[in-house]
Motif scaffolding. Structure first.
Motif, PDB file in Angstrom:
ATOM      1  N   VAL A   1      -5.525  -9.187   1.166  1.00 24.91           N
ATOM      2  CA  VAL A   1      -5.835  -7.946   1.884  1.00 24.91           C
ATOM      3  C   VAL A   1      -4.901  -6.839   1.382  1.00 24.91           C
ATOM      4  CG1 VAL A   1      -5.830  -6.810   4.132  1.00 24.91           C
ATOM      5  CG2 VAL A   1      -6.734  -9.137   3.902  1.00 24.91           C
ATOM      6  N   ARG A   2      -3.634  -7.193   1.162  1.00 26.92           N
ATOM      7  CA  ARG A   2      -2.661  -6.219   0.647  1.00 26.92           C
ATOM      8  C   ARG A   2      -3.051  -5.760  -0.763  1.00 26.92           C
ATOM      9  NH1 ARG A   2       1.126  -9.334   1.432  1.00 26.92           N
ATOM     10  NH2 ARG A   2       1.591  -8.735   3.593  1.00 26.92           N
ATOM     11  N   ALA A   3      -3.591  -6.670  -1.578  1.00 25.75           N
ATOM     12  CA  ALA A   3      -4.053  -6.298  -2.922  1.00 25.75           C
ATOM     13  C   ALA A   3      -5.131  -5.220  -2.838  1.00 25.75           C
ATOM     14  CB  ALA A   3      -4.590  -7.526  -3.650  1.00 25.75           C
ATOM     15  N   TRP A   4      -6.035  -5.349  -1.871  1.00 28.77           N
ATOM     16  CA  TRP A   4      -7.064  -4.329  -1.681  1.00 28.77           C
ATOM     17  C   TRP A   4      -6.444  -3.003  -1.246  1.00 28.77           C
ATOM     18  CZ3 TRP A   4      -8.476  -2.453   3.363  1.00 28.77           C
ATOM     19  CH2 TRP A   4      -9.496  -1.501   3.338  1.00 28.77           C
ATOM     20  N   ARG A   5      -5.474  -3.061  -0.357  1.00 27.76           N
ATOM     21  CA  ARG A   5      -4.862  -1.819   0.144  1.00 27.76           C
ATOM     22  C   ARG A   5      -4.152  -1.044  -0.956  1.00 27.76           C
ATOM     23  NH1 ARG A   5      -2.451  -4.535   5.630  1.00 27.76           N
ATOM     24  NH2 ARG A   5      -4.372  -4.389   6.885  1.00 27.76           N
ATOM     25  N   VAL A   6      -3.389  -1.736  -1.796  1.00 29.58           N
ATOM     26  CA  VAL A   6      -2.692  -1.008  -2.862  1.00 29.58           C
ATOM     27  C   VAL A   6      -3.658  -0.641  -3.985  1.00 29.58           C
ATOM     28  CG1 VAL A   6      -0.500  -2.119  -2.315  1.00 29.58           C
ATOM     29  CG2 VAL A   6      -1.918  -3.072  -4.130  1.00 29.58           C
ATOM     30  N   GLY A   7      -4.663  -1.472  -4.208  1.00 30.13           N
ATOM     31  CA  GLY A   7      -5.586  -1.226  -5.301  1.00 30.13           C
ATOM     32  C   GLY A   7      -6.509  -0.051  -5.080  1.00 30.13           C
ATOM     33  N   ARG A   8      -6.738   0.294  -3.826  1.00 31.05           N
ATOM     34  CA  ARG A   8      -7.648   1.407  -3.554  1.00 31.05           C
ATOM     35  C   ARG A   8      -6.950   2.764  -3.643  1.00 31.05           C
ATOM     36  NH1 ARG A   8      -8.164   2.604   2.339  1.00 31.05           N
ATOM     37  NH2 ARG A   8     -10.400   2.761   2.014  1.00 31.05           N
ATOM     38  N   GLU A   9      -5.634   2.763  -3.834  1.00 31.89           N
ATOM     39  CA  GLU A   9      -4.887   4.020  -3.961  1.00 31.89           C
ATOM     40  C   GLU A   9      -4.922   4.496  -5.418  1.00 31.89           C
ATOM     41  OE1 GLU A   9      -3.888   5.629  -1.495  1.00 31.89           O
ATOM     42  OE2 GLU A   9      -3.874   4.117   0.109  1.00 31.89           O
ATOM     43  N   PRO A  10      -5.460   5.685  -5.685  1.00 31.86           N
ATOM     44  CA  PRO A  10      -5.557   6.168  -7.063  1.00 31.86           C
ATOM     45  C   PRO A  10      -4.214   6.213  -7.791  1.00 31.86           C
ATOM     46  CG  PRO A  10      -6.840   7.561  -5.591  1.00 31.86           C
ATOM     47  CD  PRO A  10      -6.027   6.630  -4.715  1.00 31.86           C
ATOM     48  N   GLU A  11      -3.132   6.411  -7.048  1.00 32.59           N
ATOM     49  CA  GLU A  11      -1.802   6.505  -7.671  1.00 32.59           C
ATOM     50  C   GLU A  11      -1.413   5.231  -8.407  1.00 32.59           C
ATOM     51  OE1 GLU A  11      -1.974   9.446  -4.363  1.00 32.59           O
ATOM     52  OE2 GLU A  11      -2.556   7.348  -4.625  1.00 32.59           O
ATOM     53  N   ASN A  12      -2.021   4.110  -8.018  1.00 33.95           N
ATOM     54  CA  ASN A  12      -1.642   2.838  -8.636  1.00 33.95           C
ATOM     55  C   ASN A  12      -2.450   2.521  -9.885  1.00 33.95           C
ATOM     56  OD1 ASN A  12       0.385   2.182  -6.723  1.00 33.95           O
ATOM     57  ND2 ASN A  12      -1.190   1.532  -5.266  1.00 33.95           N
ATOM     58  N   ASP A  13      -3.472   3.336 -10.178  1.00 35.64           N
ATOM     59  CA  ASP A  13      -4.277   3.153 -11.402  1.00 35.64           C
ATOM     60  C   ASP A  13      -4.735   1.706 -11.584  1.00 35.64           C
ATOM     61  OD1 ASP A  13      -4.317   5.760 -12.185  1.00 35.64           O
ATOM     62  OD2 ASP A  13      -2.548   5.615 -13.452  1.00 35.64           O
ATOM     63  N   TYR A  14      -5.177   1.098 -10.505  1.00 36.42           N
ATOM     64  CA  TYR A  14      -5.650  -0.282 -10.592  1.00 36.42           C
ATOM     65  C   TYR A  14      -6.927  -0.357 -11.435  1.00 36.42           C
ATOM     66  CZ  TYR A  14      -3.312  -3.816  -7.733  1.00 36.42           C
ATOM     67  OH  TYR A  14      -2.455  -4.773  -7.273  1.00 36.42           O
ATOM     68  N   ALA A  15      -7.071  -1.431 -12.191  1.00 36.86           N
ATOM     69  CA  ALA A  15      -8.349  -1.698 -12.841  1.00 36.86           C
ATOM     70  C   ALA A  15      -9.410  -1.869 -11.768  1.00 36.86           C
ATOM     71  CB  ALA A  15      -8.250  -2.974 -13.673  1.00 36.86           C
TER      72      ALA A  15
ATOM     73  N   ARG B   1       2.307  -9.513  -2.940  1.00 32.76           N
ATOM     74  CA  ARG B   1       3.250 -10.035  -1.957  1.00 32.76           C
ATOM     75  C   ARG B   1       3.827  -8.907  -1.109  1.00 32.76           C
ATOM     76  NH1 ARG B   1       7.322 -14.792  -3.617  1.00 32.76           N
ATOM     77  NH2 ARG B   1       8.626 -14.878  -1.761  1.00 32.76           N
ATOM     78  N   GLY B   2       4.069  -9.186   0.152  1.00 33.82           N
ATOM     79  CA  GLY B   2       4.595  -8.178   1.063  1.00 33.82           C
ATOM     80  C   GLY B   2       6.100  -8.069   1.012  1.00 33.82           C
ATOM     81  N   ASP B   3       6.790  -8.882   1.781  1.00 33.37           N
ATOM     82  CA  ASP B   3       8.262  -8.894   1.835  1.00 33.37           C
ATOM     83  C   ASP B   3       8.854  -7.550   2.257  1.00 33.37           C
ATOM     84  OD1 ASP B   3       8.178 -11.514   1.073  1.00 33.37           O
ATOM     85  OD2 ASP B   3       8.717 -11.148  -1.021  1.00 33.37           O
ATOM     86  N   GLY B   4       8.067  -6.731   2.964  1.00 34.45           N
ATOM     87  CA  GLY B   4       8.602  -5.484   3.502  1.00 34.45           C
ATOM     88  C   GLY B   4       8.822  -4.383   2.497  1.00 34.45           C
ATOM     89  N   GLY B   5       8.259  -4.514   1.271  1.00 36.42           N
ATOM     90  CA  GLY B   5       8.468  -3.500   0.246  1.00 36.42           C
ATOM     91  C   GLY B   5       7.404  -2.421   0.277  1.00 36.42           C
ATOM     92  N   ALA B   6       7.229  -1.757  -0.884  1.00 35.18           N
ATOM     93  CA  ALA B   6       6.303  -0.635  -0.972  1.00 35.18           C
ATOM     94  C   ALA B   6       4.884  -1.042  -0.629  1.00 35.18           C
ATOM     95  CB  ALA B   6       6.344  -0.039  -2.380  1.00 35.18           C
ATOM     96  N   ALA B   7       4.492  -2.274  -0.986  1.00 35.54           N
ATOM     97  CA  ALA B   7       3.129  -2.702  -0.717  1.00 35.54           C
ATOM     98  C   ALA B   7       2.814  -2.659   0.768  1.00 35.54           C
ATOM     99  CB  ALA B   7       2.916  -4.115  -1.257  1.00 35.54           C
TER     100      ALA B   7
ATOM    101  N   TYR C   1       3.229   1.656  -4.899  1.00 35.30           N
ATOM    102  CA  TYR C   1       3.362   0.259  -5.338  1.00 35.30           C
ATOM    103  C   TYR C   1       3.557   0.159  -6.852  1.00 35.30           C
ATOM    104  CZ  TYR C   1       2.194  -4.581  -6.408  1.00 35.30           C
ATOM    105  OH  TYR C   1       2.220  -5.863  -6.881  1.00 35.30           O
ATOM    106  N   ARG C   2       2.761   0.896  -7.630  1.00 34.67           N
ATOM    107  CA  ARG C   2       2.867   0.811  -9.080  1.00 34.67           C
ATOM    108  C   ARG C   2       4.278   1.122  -9.549  1.00 34.67           C
ATOM    109  NH1 ARG C   2      -0.480   1.587 -13.735  1.00 34.67           N
ATOM    110  NH2 ARG C   2       0.724   2.439 -15.464  1.00 34.67           N
ATOM    111  N   ALA C   3       4.847   2.212  -9.054  1.00 38.85           N
ATOM    112  CA  ALA C   3       6.167   2.648  -9.513  1.00 38.85           C
ATOM    113  C   ALA C   3       7.260   1.671  -9.114  1.00 38.85           C
ATOM    114  CB  ALA C   3       6.474   4.038  -8.964  1.00 38.85           C
ATOM    115  N   GLN C   4       7.093   1.014  -7.945  1.00 44.94           N
ATOM    116  CA  GLN C   4       8.157   0.162  -7.427  1.00 44.94           C
ATOM    117  C   GLN C   4       7.909  -1.333  -7.612  1.00 44.94           C
ATOM    118  OE1 GLN C   4       9.494   1.243  -3.455  1.00 44.94           O
ATOM    119  NE2 GLN C   4       8.797   3.355  -3.733  1.00 44.94           N
TER     120      GLN C   4
END
Length: 551
Positions: free
Chosen positions: A124-138, A178-184, A191-194
């Protein structure tokens, strides 16, 4: 277990792999895989390109993947969701339009490479970060547009809600995050930058698969990624204790690596490299070649004022002898008659023939579109603006006969071309994009294609760089209608008419200039036993558990 045929496989750009000798080492059996090109990081969704495919299958696996038959299959899920098994159900999206609910359940015992459990929340977290244009996800556009909700139901189960009725609703090729309380968790946009994948790729807890990255040397001339066994992997045990991905910037450099015995395997490579391996060590290698599906083409930027005129685009195509260009490539290169290969089930020849016989017709088209012959041989318009284009070229092709031939052919009809190195998709979507780019583009996969690349909704925003974009900036209401129709049809009898209509429109409008289909060559160690020799289209490291060495 059900499978879906690939609905949209866009694999951008030329990725090539190379060969040598399998050697035992202190760490155990080592396999060295050569790759022509480079990678800019170890996260396959952030740094997506053909060059990351090998790494992805070894240490950065997604939930599902397209197998050697180009069918959707499970990697980390227990059962592939289908309509038949009830894991895919009809739904309604927030706009009241048809959608789908897709239920995924993870295989038991999945762990990160530091031993911590992988959970549904990580996907679910992969979807959340992947939908942000800033992360330039494939495939970020598909995430953002098609998946509008994802929720974890328990530690091993999550549900995705999609817009529309997808032919492959179980396509979720994203590595868990992975979460661990970070940028994700707190700031998905950063997320991409960090991400540790970009800042400290050797730490534990980043990798999912039978291997983990233990050394990463980013030297552009001698890039090497070393992967050792992931002791927390719960799946099958591969034969090899260590994998080394040996990257070289050009085919010539990789050919030298073959000669020096630095690599053990090359697949989907240049015929010249495969042929060199056979000359150097015929007792070690098996050479396999056939017509491929990677289209060598010139991408056109239709926002360029001159290229916005279809008569200019047609003249450029007519000035090129595609048969002669294909002959400049060793192996079985096939001149393009469409942007799809002859092997595609709905193939329809749709391109006018070019070459010397068509030069006068090309010149006439340029005249009628307002480009008059100039004293210096370069055509000019009524404002004395020269008919000149910047052509970005993949590094492996620079200074080669293909580029020379294209430049000379266009000079013959009064077109000046200034060649520059290609910086990837990002260069085509940046502030000062070139007029054109020459590179290999794999548009088709199995019985389907990534038709979204021609849709106006996929035109990139400034600076956006990822797969699946309409990098041509092509706008056509008729093609948008065809794309919408193709999205709704899954059965071949429903898709074939749409694919043929699409080829007709692209053949007339020419947002790209198809040249030829690259030959597919493989240089394999004689000792390597594959699961199915007929599936050597791409040696899938997602199936490395099945690779064996003959006794």
């Amino acid at each position: 277990m059900g499978r879906h045929r690939n609905p949209c496989v866009l694999i951008a750009a030329i990725a090539s792999l190379t060969a040598g000798v399998m050697q035992p080492a202190q760490a155990g059996e080592v396999l060295r895989i050569g790759v022509v090109g480079q990678i800019s990081g170890t996260h396959p969704n952030i740094t997506a390109s053909g060059n990351t495919l090998m790494l992805s299958g070894l240490a950065a696996r997604g939930l599902t993947y397209f197998d050697g038959d180009v069918s959707m299959a499970c990697l980390l899920c227990e059962t592939l969701p289908t309509v038949e098994n009830g894991l895919v159900r009809d739904d309604v999206d927030p706009d009241g339009k048809p959608g789908q609910r897709v239920m995924f359940r993870l295989k038991p015992g999945l762990k990160w490479d530091d031993g911590k459990p992988i959970t549904a929340s990580d996907f679910v977290r992969a979807w959340r970060v992947g939908r942000e244009p800033e992360n330039d996800y494939a495939w970020q556009s598909r995430l953002a547009e098609e998946i509008w909700a994802a929720v974890a139901l328990d530690e091993r189960t999550f549900e995705v809600r999609r817009r529309g009725r997808s032919c492959a609703p179980s396509d979720f090729r994203f590595m868990p995050v992975r979460g661990d309380g970070g940028a994700a968790d707190h700031n998905p946009k950063s997320y991409r930058a960090q991400s540790p994948h970009m800042t400290s790729p050797l730490v534990r807890g980043l990798y999912v698969g039978p291997y983990r990255v233990t050394d990463y040397r980013p030297d552009p001339e001698n890039q090497v990624v070393t992967l050792d066994r992931n002791t927390h992997w719960s799946g099958g045990r591969p034969r090899f204790d260590r994998i080394e991905l040996v990257y070289r910037p050009t085919p010539q450099a990789m050919q030298q690596a073959v000669a020096e015995g630095l690599v053990d395997l090359v697949t989907d490579t240049r015929p010249a490299i495969a042929e060199a391996g056979m000359r150097l060590a015929p007792d070690r290698f098996v050479d396999f070649q056939r017509a491929g599906r990677t289209l060598m083409q010139v991408t056109l930027n239709l926002d360029d004022p001159a290229l916005s005129d279809v008569r200019v685009r047609r003249a450029l195509l007519l000035a090129l002898d595609r048969n002669a260009l294909a002959g400049l490539v060793s192996g079985k290169a096939a001149p393009a008659r469409s942007f799809l290969s002859e092997n595609f089930p709905a193939y329809l020849p749709s391109l006018a023939e070019g070459g010397l016989a068509a030069m006068s017709e090309a010149a006439k088209l340029l005249e009628t579109s307002g480009w008059r012959a100039g004293a210096d041989g370069v055509r000019r318009d009524s404002s004395d603006r020269p008919l000149a284009f910047r052509l970005a070229v993949a590094r492996a092709l620079l200074d080669g006969p293909l580029v020379q031939s294209i430049v000379e052919s266009w000079r013959g009809v009064g077109v000046r071309v200034d060649v520059e190195p290609w910086g990837g998709i990002a260069q085509l979507t940046g502030a000062n994009p070139p007029s054109m780019a020459l590179f290999g583009y794999t548009i088709e996969g199995g019985a389907n294609i990534d038709f979204h690349i021609f849709a106006s909704h996929s035109i990139p925003k400034p600076g956006e760089a990822r797969n699946g974009l309409n990098i041509f900036r092509y706008r056509s209401a008729a093609v948008d209608a065809i794309v919408a129709q193709l999205r709704e049809g899954c059965a071949p009898e429903r898709l074939t008419p749409g694919f043929r209509d699409l080829q007709r429109h692209i053949g007339q409008d020419l947002p790209l200039l198809p040249l030829f289909f690259m030959p597919e060559a493989h240089l394999l160690p004689r000792a390597l036993a594959l699961p199915d020799a007929q599936r050597v289209q791409l040696l899938l490291t997602q199936e490395i558990e099945n690779w064996q060495i003959r006794d």
